[in-house]
Write a protein that holds these residues in place. Sequence first.
Motif, mmCIF file in Angstrom:
data_model
loop_
_atom_site.group_PDB
_atom_site.id
_atom_site.type_symbol
_atom_site.label_atom_id
_atom_site.label_comp_id
_atom_site.label_asym_id
_atom_site.label_seq_id
_atom_site.Cartn_x
_atom_site.Cartn_y
_atom_site.Cartn_z
ATOM 1 N N MET A 316 2.670 -6.697 10.842
ATOM 2 C CA MET A 316 3.690 -7.004 9.832
ATOM 3 C C MET A 316 4.396 -5.754 9.326
ATOM 4 O O MET A 316 3.793 -4.697 9.204
ATOM 5 N N ASP A 317 5.677 -5.892 9.030
ATOM 6 C CA ASP A 317 6.424 -4.803 8.393
ATOM 7 C C ASP A 317 6.093 -4.746 6.912
ATOM 8 O O ASP A 317 5.740 -5.758 6.308
ATOM 9 N N LYS A 318 6.233 -3.549 6.345
ATOM 10 C CA LYS A 318 5.937 -3.382 4.916
ATOM 11 C C LYS A 318 6.749 -4.359 4.046
ATOM 12 O O LYS A 318 6.234 -4.900 3.076
ATOM 13 N N GLU A 319 8.010 -4.598 4.433
ATOM 14 C CA GLU A 319 8.857 -5.488 3.615
ATOM 15 C C GLU A 319 8.231 -6.874 3.496
ATOM 16 O O GLU A 319 8.229 -7.476 2.428
ATOM 17 N N ASN A 320 7.714 -7.377 4.621
ATOM 18 C CA ASN A 320 7.103 -8.713 4.595
ATOM 19 C C ASN A 320 5.860 -8.722 3.718
ATOM 20 O O ASN A 320 5.585 -9.669 2.992
ATOM 21 N N ILE A 321 5.105 -7.625 3.812
ATOM 22 C CA ILE A 321 3.860 -7.545 3.043
ATOM 23 C C ILE A 321 4.195 -7.514 1.542
ATOM 24 O O ILE A 321 3.577 -8.212 0.741
ATOM 25 N N ILE A 322 5.218 -6.743 1.211
ATOM 26 C CA ILE A 322 5.629 -6.646 -0.199
ATOM 27 C C ILE A 322 6.112 -8.010 -0.706
ATOM 28 O O ILE A 322 5.785 -8.431 -1.811
ATOM 29 N N GLU A 323 6.843 -8.702 0.156
ATOM 30 C CA GLU A 323 7.347 -10.032 -0.220
ATOM 31 C C GLU A 323 6.178 -10.964 -0.585
ATOM 32 O O GLU A 323 6.209 -11.649 -1.606
ATOM 33 N N ILE A 324 5.131 -10.937 0.236
ATOM 34 C CA ILE A 324 3.976 -11.805 -0.060
ATOM 35 C C ILE A 324 3.287 -11.330 -1.337
ATOM 36 O O ILE A 324 2.918 -12.131 -2.194
ATOM 37 N N SER A 325 3.151 -9.998 -1.493
ATOM 38 C CA SER A 325 2.430 -9.505 -2.674
ATOM 39 C C SER A 325 3.174 -9.875 -3.957
ATOM 40 O O SER A 325 2.552 -10.123 -4.983
ATOM 41 N N LYS A 326 4.494 -9.958 -3.873
ATOM 42 C CA LYS A 326 5.249 -10.396 -5.055
ATOM 43 C C LYS A 326 4.989 -11.882 -5.319
ATOM 44 O O LYS A 326 4.793 -12.290 -6.458
ATOM 45 N N LYS A 327 4.980 -12.653 -4.241
ATOM 46 C CA LYS A 327 4.751 -14.095 -4.391
ATOM 47 C C LYS A 327 3.389 -14.394 -4.988
ATOM 48 O O LYS A 327 3.230 -15.299 -5.784
ATOM 49 N N ILE A 328 2.380 -13.641 -4.577
ATOM 50 C CA ILE A 328 1.019 -13.953 -5.056
ATOM 51 C C ILE A 328 0.675 -13.156 -6.308
ATOM 52 O O ILE A 328 -0.459 -13.185 -6.777
ATOM 53 N N ASN A 329 1.661 -12.397 -6.796
ATOM 54 C CA ASN A 329 1.517 -11.770 -8.104
ATOM 55 C C ASN A 329 0.599 -10.537 -8.130
ATOM 56 O O ASN A 329 0.102 -10.150 -9.176
ATOM 57 N N THR A 330 0.363 -9.913 -6.977
ATOM 58 C CA THR A 330 -0.456 -8.698 -6.969
ATOM 59 C C THR A 330 0.417 -7.435 -7.013
ATOM 60 O O THR A 330 -0.070 -6.361 -7.335
ATOM 61 N N TYR A 331 1.705 -7.573 -6.671
ATOM 62 C CA TYR A 331 2.564 -6.405 -6.482
ATOM 63 C C TYR A 331 2.596 -5.480 -7.701
ATOM 64 O O TYR A 331 2.356 -4.268 -7.581
ATOM 65 N N ASN A 332 2.854 -6.057 -8.880
ATOM 66 C CA ASN A 332 3.010 -5.214 -10.077
ATOM 67 C C ASN A 332 1.743 -4.458 -10.419
ATOM 68 O O ASN A 332 1.797 -3.360 -10.968
ATOM 69 N N THR A 333 0.592 -5.025 -10.114
ATOM 70 C CA THR A 333 -0.668 -4.318 -10.344
ATOM 71 C C THR A 333 -0.869 -3.268 -9.250
ATOM 72 O O THR A 333 -1.276 -2.134 -9.525
ATOM 73 N N SER A 334 -0.568 -3.616 -8.016
ATOM 74 C CA SER A 334 -0.765 -2.683 -6.897
ATOM 75 C C SER A 334 0.040 -1.390 -7.062
ATOM 76 O O SER A 334 -0.399 -0.330 -6.635
ATOM 77 N N ILE A 335 1.219 -1.497 -7.677
ATOM 78 C CA ILE A 335 2.042 -0.283 -7.760
ATOM 79 C C ILE A 335 1.722 0.579 -8.990
ATOM 80 O O ILE A 335 2.350 1.611 -9.192
ATOM 81 N N LEU A 336 0.750 0.180 -9.791
ATOM 82 C CA LEU A 336 0.328 1.065 -10.888
ATOM 83 C C LEU A 336 -0.150 2.384 -10.276
ATOM 84 O O LEU A 336 -0.800 2.382 -9.227
ATOM 85 N N PRO A 337 0.128 3.492 -10.920
ATOM 86 C CA PRO A 337 0.032 4.776 -10.226
ATOM 87 C C PRO A 337 -1.358 5.432 -10.189
ATOM 88 O O PRO A 337 -1.433 6.638 -10.172
ATOM 89 N N TYR A 338 -2.451 4.675 -10.171
ATOM 90 C CA TYR A 338 -3.743 5.354 -10.167
ATOM 91 C C TYR A 338 -4.164 5.740 -8.756
ATOM 92 O O TYR A 338 -3.961 5.009 -7.803
ATOM 93 N N GLU A 339 -4.795 6.876 -8.650
ATOM 94 C CA GLU A 339 -5.197 7.437 -7.357
ATOM 95 C C GLU A 339 -6.222 6.552 -6.644
ATOM 96 O O GLU A 339 -7.092 5.977 -7.269
ATOM 97 N N ASP A 340 -6.104 6.488 -5.330
ATOM 98 C CA ASP A 340 -7.115 5.813 -4.528
ATOM 99 C C ASP A 340 -8.048 6.878 -3.958
ATOM 100 O O ASP A 340 -7.682 8.053 -3.868
ATOM 101 N N CYS A 341 -9.254 6.470 -3.568
ATOM 102 C CA CYS A 341 -10.217 7.450 -3.060
ATOM 103 C C CYS A 341 -9.691 8.175 -1.814
ATOM 104 O O CYS A 341 -10.066 9.311 -1.543
ATOM 105 N N CYS A 342 -8.802 7.497 -1.065
ATOM 106 C CA CYS A 342 -8.304 8.107 0.169
ATOM 107 C C CYS A 342 -7.399 9.313 -0.103
ATOM 108 O O CYS A 342 -7.120 10.107 0.784
ATOM 109 N N THR A 343 -6.904 9.422 -1.334
ATOM 110 C CA THR A 343 -6.023 10.551 -1.621
ATOM 111 C C THR A 343 -6.819 11.780 -2.083
ATOM 112 O O THR A 343 -6.258 12.860 -2.239
ATOM 113 N N VAL A 344 -8.131 11.591 -2.291
ATOM 114 C CA VAL A 344 -8.962 12.716 -2.696
ATOM 115 C C VAL A 344 -9.334 13.511 -1.432
ATOM 116 O O VAL A 344 -9.640 12.928 -0.401
#
Length: 387
Positions: A316-344
């Motif tokens: 899947m392309d990122k655009e499609n994934i973002i579209e679904i994340s908006k529909k299922i209401n996870t998008y706004n939480t996902s884009i909160l700017p806290y670091e993930d362990c992979c960035t350490v």
Amino acid sequence: MNKAILIRFGEIFLKGKNKYVFENLLIKNILKTLTDYKVKLTKISGRYILTEYDEINETEIMEKVSHVFGVYSLSGCYVVKTSEENITNCVKQLEIVGNTFKVDVKRANKQFPIRSTDFAAQMGGVVLENNNNLKVNLKNPDTTIYIEIREDGNSYIYNSIVKCVGGMPVGSSGGGLLLLSGGIDSPVAGFLMSKRGMPLHAIHFHSFPYTSELAKDKVISLAKIISEYTGNITLHIVPFTKIQEEIHKHCRPEYMITLMRRFMMRISEIVATENNLKAIITGESLAQVASQTIESITVTNNAINSLPVLRPLIAMDKENIIEISKKINTYNTSILPYEDCCTVFLPENPLIKPKLEKVLKEENRLNVEELISNAISNIEVINTNDI
Ligand code: ATP
Ligand code: MG
């Protein structure tokens, strides 16, 4: 004139002999999502009907049921004892949106004496008498008034059909363990697998104090949001700091991500097996980042012995994934700017095409078994139903 909610299910019809197993599961899941409400669920041919609920809650109940996998559409409707007079009175009171309408009658109860097409025309006349400005449009009406005259002695009258989430009832497949990061992709991956009937546990690798408590809270919130579709999610939070520090100390920096991901897979496989789960799920999408080339995926997969790794977003392309994340209401939480362990400890030049022999050589510098068993014995478990 009583209110009711008509529930339609789709794909589970296709399942032949297993039909009843799927249907019972769907009923159980619908009732589970409505435990806070008083409702009665009845089955009529090919549909379920919810009645005896408090009308104040109708919108909330419809919203909840629309998220149950296996439910294809819903209609809020009026129920009357079947008679020409009762149906006519009900149709008179319907609010009609727009300028044009048609009437669609289904007469499953053949004891009702008027044929569908004749009755549709008759009811169309009733609507026109009561609404001066309306016009009939059979091809492309603004509103369709549906009248279902059913075998149960009742008629169901409604003027809208709400499309729902579809899929298969959760529990119709074995369970999966979702690798849940704080990003956009993994919640969508979990949603999609659960939509095919898979109950979920989730696992999150947390690098406290390099990543904050807020990063952990974000993952808990994401699990809670998708649990509105999937039902309870048991979230396993794994302390990952020690493993990252050891890789950082002993291995070449460009191998950091590859080695980390192999640890994640190994730990996930153990947790999945302990919880009788049948698959591991990730939000990987081919070529999205360095750790998601086919070579990286091959080396990561190699750390898993027996379970399949499902990657529903792989093509899947990122655009499609973002579209679904908006529909299922996870998008706004996902884009909160806290670091993930992979960035350490992120290396400047991560390997894009790691070679297994070289990765194994780096990994051999570590006490893999001990690191894994320490991490596993310090897992924190949270159930979304408890929060
Ligand atoms: P996402 O948006 O899901 O974070 P991503 O595009 O950031 O994905 P990666 O960071 O390479 O991609 O992670 C790929 C997949 O690995 C994620 O989709 C998720 O399934 C898993 N993953 C990554 N980090 C973690 C973590 N800290 N805990 C659990 N799983 C993780
Ligand atoms: Mg990520």
